[in-house]
Design a protein around this motif. Structure first.
Motif, PDB file in Angstrom:
ATOM      1  N   ILE A   3     -29.827 -10.358   9.492  1.00  0.00           N
ATOM      2  CA  ILE A   3     -29.293  -8.993   9.312  1.00  0.00           C
ATOM      3  C   ILE A   3     -28.533  -9.485  10.195  1.00  0.00           C
ATOM      4  CG2 ILE A   3     -30.384  -6.812  10.590  1.00  0.00           C
ATOM      5  CD1 ILE A   3     -32.253  -7.437   7.947  1.00  0.00           C
ATOM      6  N   ALA A   4     -27.452  -8.339  10.125  1.00  0.00           N
ATOM      7  CA  ALA A   4     -26.387  -8.092  10.565  1.00  0.00           C
ATOM      8  C   ALA A   4     -26.143  -6.833  11.347  1.00  0.00           C
ATOM      9  CB  ALA A   4     -24.527  -8.452   9.512  1.00  0.00           C
ATOM     10  N   VAL A   5     -26.452  -7.070  12.586  1.00  0.00           N
ATOM     11  CA  VAL A   5     -26.083  -5.387  12.757  1.00  0.00           C
ATOM     12  C   VAL A   5     -24.991  -4.758  14.360  1.00  0.00           C
ATOM     13  CG1 VAL A   5     -27.171  -4.404  15.560  1.00  0.00           C
ATOM     14  CG2 VAL A   5     -28.770  -5.700  13.906  1.00  0.00           C
ATOM     15  N   VAL A   6     -24.884  -3.622  13.735  1.00  0.00           N
ATOM     16  CA  VAL A   6     -23.601  -3.467  14.064  1.00  0.00           C
ATOM     17  C   VAL A   6     -23.106  -2.378  14.997  1.00  0.00           C
ATOM     18  CG1 VAL A   6     -21.157  -1.801  12.980  1.00  0.00           C
ATOM     19  CG2 VAL A   6     -22.482  -3.260  11.645  1.00  0.00           C
ATOM     20  N   GLY A   7     -22.628  -2.860  15.850  1.00  0.00           N
ATOM     21  CA  GLY A   7     -22.929  -1.891  17.276  1.00  0.00           C
ATOM     22  C   GLY A   7     -23.835  -2.633  18.900  1.00  0.00           C
ATOM     23  N   SER A   8     -23.582  -2.870  19.448  1.00  0.00           N
ATOM     24  CA  SER A   8     -24.371  -3.373  20.390  1.00  0.00           C
ATOM     25  C   SER A   8     -24.841  -2.899  21.835  1.00  0.00           C
ATOM     26  CB  SER A   8     -24.513  -4.643  20.996  1.00  0.00           C
ATOM     27  OG  SER A   8     -23.265  -5.492  21.625  1.00  0.00           O
ATOM     28  N   ASP A  53     -15.628  -4.826   8.344  1.00  0.00           N
ATOM     29  CA  ASP A  53     -15.215  -5.962   6.694  1.00  0.00           C
ATOM     30  C   ASP A  53     -14.992  -6.948   6.897  1.00  0.00           C
ATOM     31  OD1 ASP A  53     -13.862  -3.049   5.880  1.00  0.00           O
ATOM     32  OD2 ASP A  53     -11.878  -2.978   6.300  1.00  0.00           O
ATOM     33  N   GLU A  54     -14.062  -7.854   7.967  1.00  0.00           N
ATOM     34  CA  GLU A  54     -15.059  -9.364   8.356  1.00  0.00           C
ATOM     35  C   GLU A  54     -16.422  -9.788   7.945  1.00  0.00           C
ATOM     36  OE1 GLU A  54     -14.175 -12.835  11.082  1.00  0.00           O
ATOM     37  OE2 GLU A  54     -13.373 -10.637  11.639  1.00  0.00           O
ATOM     38  N   MET A  55     -17.401  -8.387   8.696  1.00  0.00           N
ATOM     39  CA  MET A  55     -18.698  -9.079   8.194  1.00  0.00           C
ATOM     40  C   MET A  55     -19.983  -8.458   7.194  1.00  0.00           C
ATOM     41  SD  MET A  55     -22.337  -6.363   9.848  1.00  0.00           S
ATOM     42  CE  MET A  55     -21.250  -5.468   8.353  1.00  0.00           C
ATOM     43  N   LEU A  56     -18.840  -7.098   6.554  1.00  0.00           N
ATOM     44  CA  LEU A  56     -19.298  -7.164   5.086  1.00  0.00           C
ATOM     45  C   LEU A  56     -18.805  -8.731   3.773  1.00  0.00           C
ATOM     46  CD1 LEU A  56     -18.045  -3.397   4.496  1.00  0.00           C
ATOM     47  CD2 LEU A  56     -20.886  -5.056   5.134  1.00  0.00           C
ATOM     48  N   ALA A  57     -17.458  -8.943   4.404  1.00  0.00           N
ATOM     49  CA  ALA A  57     -17.367  -9.837   3.608  1.00  0.00           C
ATOM     50  C   ALA A  57     -18.336 -11.426   3.809  1.00  0.00           C
ATOM     51  CB  ALA A  57     -15.520 -10.733   4.109  1.00  0.00           C
ATOM     52  N   ASP A  58     -18.610 -11.820   4.731  1.00  0.00           N
ATOM     53  CA  ASP A  58     -19.853 -12.832   4.664  1.00  0.00           C
ATOM     54  C   ASP A  58     -20.857 -13.081   4.016  1.00  0.00           C
ATOM     55  OD1 ASP A  58     -22.000 -14.640   5.589  1.00  0.00           O
ATOM     56  OD2 ASP A  58     -20.885 -14.879   7.445  1.00  0.00           O
ATOM     57  N   LYS A  59     -20.926 -13.777   3.071  1.00  0.00           N
ATOM     58  CA  LYS A  59     -21.476 -13.311   1.872  1.00  0.00           C
ATOM     59  C   LYS A  59     -23.120 -13.990   2.155  1.00  0.00           C
ATOM     60  CE  LYS A  59     -18.685 -12.785  -1.821  1.00  0.00           C
ATOM     61  NZ  LYS A  59     -18.764 -11.428  -1.853  1.00  0.00           N
ATOM     62  N   ALA A  77     -21.843   3.204   5.989  1.00  0.00           N
ATOM     63  CA  ALA A  77     -23.158   3.418   5.428  1.00  0.00           C
ATOM     64  C   ALA A  77     -22.491   3.315   3.645  1.00  0.00           C
ATOM     65  CB  ALA A  77     -23.910   4.088   5.974  1.00  0.00           C
ATOM     66  N   LYS A  78     -21.496   3.905   3.536  1.00  0.00           N
ATOM     67  CA  LYS A  78     -20.982   4.099   2.077  1.00  0.00           C
ATOM     68  C   LYS A  78     -19.969   3.058   1.976  1.00  0.00           C
ATOM     69  CE  LYS A  78     -17.662   6.353  -0.865  1.00  0.00           C
ATOM     70  NZ  LYS A  78     -17.050   6.044  -0.640  1.00  0.00           N
ATOM     71  N   LYS A  79     -19.617   2.184   2.577  1.00  0.00           N
ATOM     72  CA  LYS A  79     -18.658   0.391   2.406  1.00  0.00           C
ATOM     73  C   LYS A  79     -20.281  -0.151   2.336  1.00  0.00           C
ATOM     74  CE  LYS A  79     -14.678   1.109   4.582  1.00  0.00           C
ATOM     75  NZ  LYS A  79     -13.594   0.109   5.733  1.00  0.00           N
ATOM     76  N   SER A  80     -21.114  -0.508   3.840  1.00  0.00           N
ATOM     77  CA  SER A  80     -21.963  -1.156   3.353  1.00  0.00           C
ATOM     78  C   SER A  80     -22.780  -1.391   1.789  1.00  0.00           C
ATOM     79  CB  SER A  80     -23.000  -0.645   4.066  1.00  0.00           C
ATOM     80  OG  SER A  80     -23.942  -1.996   4.284  1.00  0.00           O
ATOM     81  N   ILE A  81     -23.238   0.280   1.223  1.00  0.00           N
ATOM     82  CA  ILE A  81     -24.139  -0.150   0.421  1.00  0.00           C
ATOM     83  C   ILE A  81     -23.371  -0.045  -1.100  1.00  0.00           C
ATOM     84  CG2 ILE A  81     -25.410   1.924  -1.020  1.00  0.00           C
ATOM     85  CD1 ILE A  81     -26.000   4.019   1.223  1.00  0.00           C
ATOM     86  N   GLU A  82     -21.954   0.073  -1.158  1.00  0.00           N
ATOM     87  CA  GLU A  82     -21.043  -0.562  -2.428  1.00  0.00           C
ATOM     88  C   GLU A  82     -21.168  -1.349  -2.008  1.00  0.00           C
ATOM     89  OE1 GLU A  82     -18.343   3.794  -2.258  1.00  0.00           O
ATOM     90  OE2 GLU A  82     -17.353   2.424  -1.067  1.00  0.00           O
ATOM     91  N   THR A  83     -20.860  -2.315  -0.991  1.00  0.00           N
ATOM     92  CA  THR A  83     -20.974  -3.542  -0.799  1.00  0.00           C
ATOM     93  C   THR A  83     -22.096  -3.868  -1.510  1.00  0.00           C
ATOM     94  OG1 THR A  83     -19.648  -3.866   0.903  1.00  0.00           O
ATOM     95  CG2 THR A  83     -20.105  -5.102   0.749  1.00  0.00           C
ATOM     96  N   GLY A  84     -23.637  -3.659  -1.490  1.00  0.00           N
ATOM     97  CA  GLY A  84     -24.575  -3.985  -2.154  1.00  0.00           C
ATOM     98  C   GLY A  84     -25.787  -4.308  -0.930  1.00  0.00           C
TER      99      GLY A  84
END
Length: 317
Positions: A3-8, A53-59, A77-84
């Protein structure tokens, strides 16, 4: 689970901690590099990303948790969902019904779990209230009264209604089905011109039941309380109380006077569990089992619809 959390920050740090304790914290995306050393010290070998974007690119990322300011939720959220990627968004899902419906539809089209952080639906006391209600302890539900007031953190981008009311609406929709047929509201704005600090809202449902919500960050005494009023009893959950947090009251109705006569007063036990940890585990389970989360996009849209309707009325005053 990775799990990757965005914002701490204010609330994100709690999500970071809980996913770590559940052995599922893979990464944190944090723009503020001054926080990186502390994150590394607390959570060891987790990855830290400077950009979304860097985080989303991590498989290796298997799920995304958004704990960023509400105005950023839609685009991220739109970007995250579109990334699958399965996506957990802190409440509110977005700041408009249109955007919330767009994300919900997008998640369905991409077959991606979309979960919203309505944490009180995972609270053991609320779950126990539902059990008591389903067991007909108070009879037909007539009214729900919710009070959520505190001398709280005042926000400049969202009013008290957007900040606090999603909690209470999520509880109300746990017990009442369908959208309210009538919504009325009033507010006060003594601190910030144009931003409501105190809101009163009333909801009327087509089955005759009603609900009242009072939220404020201008109260010196903290009170978080939910009351279910039925034909033959009441259930009261006072989360801010030190003891006897969950109470069941039974009463009889004398139509001759008329009057209500209290017949029983019971302090109800419920399991000790951390609602946020239960919520985080539910997200992990939804990913692992490929199931729809309990607090999904559709349930969030019901809440956002009422939030938006009340917000329109508040802008008139």
């Amino acid at each position: 689970m990775n799990i990757a959390v965005v914002g701490s920050g204010y609330w994100g740090k709690n999500l970071v901690r809980n996913f770590f304790e559940l052995n599922s914290l893979y990464a944190v995306c944090e723009l503020d590099k001054s926080k990186w050393a502390e994150l590394k010290e607390k959570y060891g070998d987790i990855k830290i990303f400077a950009t979304f974007d860097e985080m989303l690119a991590d498989k290796n990322v298997q799920g995304v948790v958004l704990a960023t300011p509400a105005p950023t939720h839609f685009e991220l959220a739109k970007k995250s969902i579109e990334t699958g990627l399965p996506t957990f968004v802190e409440k509110p899902l977005t700041l408009s019904l249109e955007h919330s419906e767009t994300l919900t539809k997008l998640a369905e089209e991409n077959k991606v779990p979309l979960m919203v952080g309505h944490v009180l639906e995972y609270h053991p006391a609320i779950i126990k209230m539902k059990e008591l209600f389903n067991n007909d302890e108070i009879g037909k539900l007539k009214h729900i009264r919710c009070t959520r007031v505190n001398l709280g953190k005042i926000r400049a981008q969202e009013n008290i209604w957007w900040s606090f009311a999603p909690h209470d609406l999520s509880i109300i929709f746990t017990f009442l089905e369908g959208q309210p047929e009538k919504v009325t509201a009033s507010s006060f704005k003594p601190i910030q011109n144009g931003i409501a600090d105190t809101v009163y809202a009333d909801l009327l449902f087509n089955n005759g039941a009603s609900a009242h919500i009072h939220v404020s960050w201008l109260e010196p005494v903290k009170l978080h309380q939910t009351t279910l009023i039925g034909e033959k009893g009441m259930i009261v959950f006072t989360d801010s109380a030190k003891e006897n947090k969950l109470m069941l009251y039974k009463y009889s109705f004398d139509s001759n006077e008329p009057s209500l006569n209290k017949t029983e007063e019971i302090s109800v036990d419920y399991p000790e569990a951390q609602p946020l940890k239960a919520e985080c585990q539910h997200f992990i389970d939804s990913i692992a089992n490929k199931t729809n989360p309990k607090t999904d996009g559709k349930s969030a849209c019901k809440i956002i619809a009422v939030i938006e309707e009340v917000d329109k009325q508040l802008k008139v005053f």
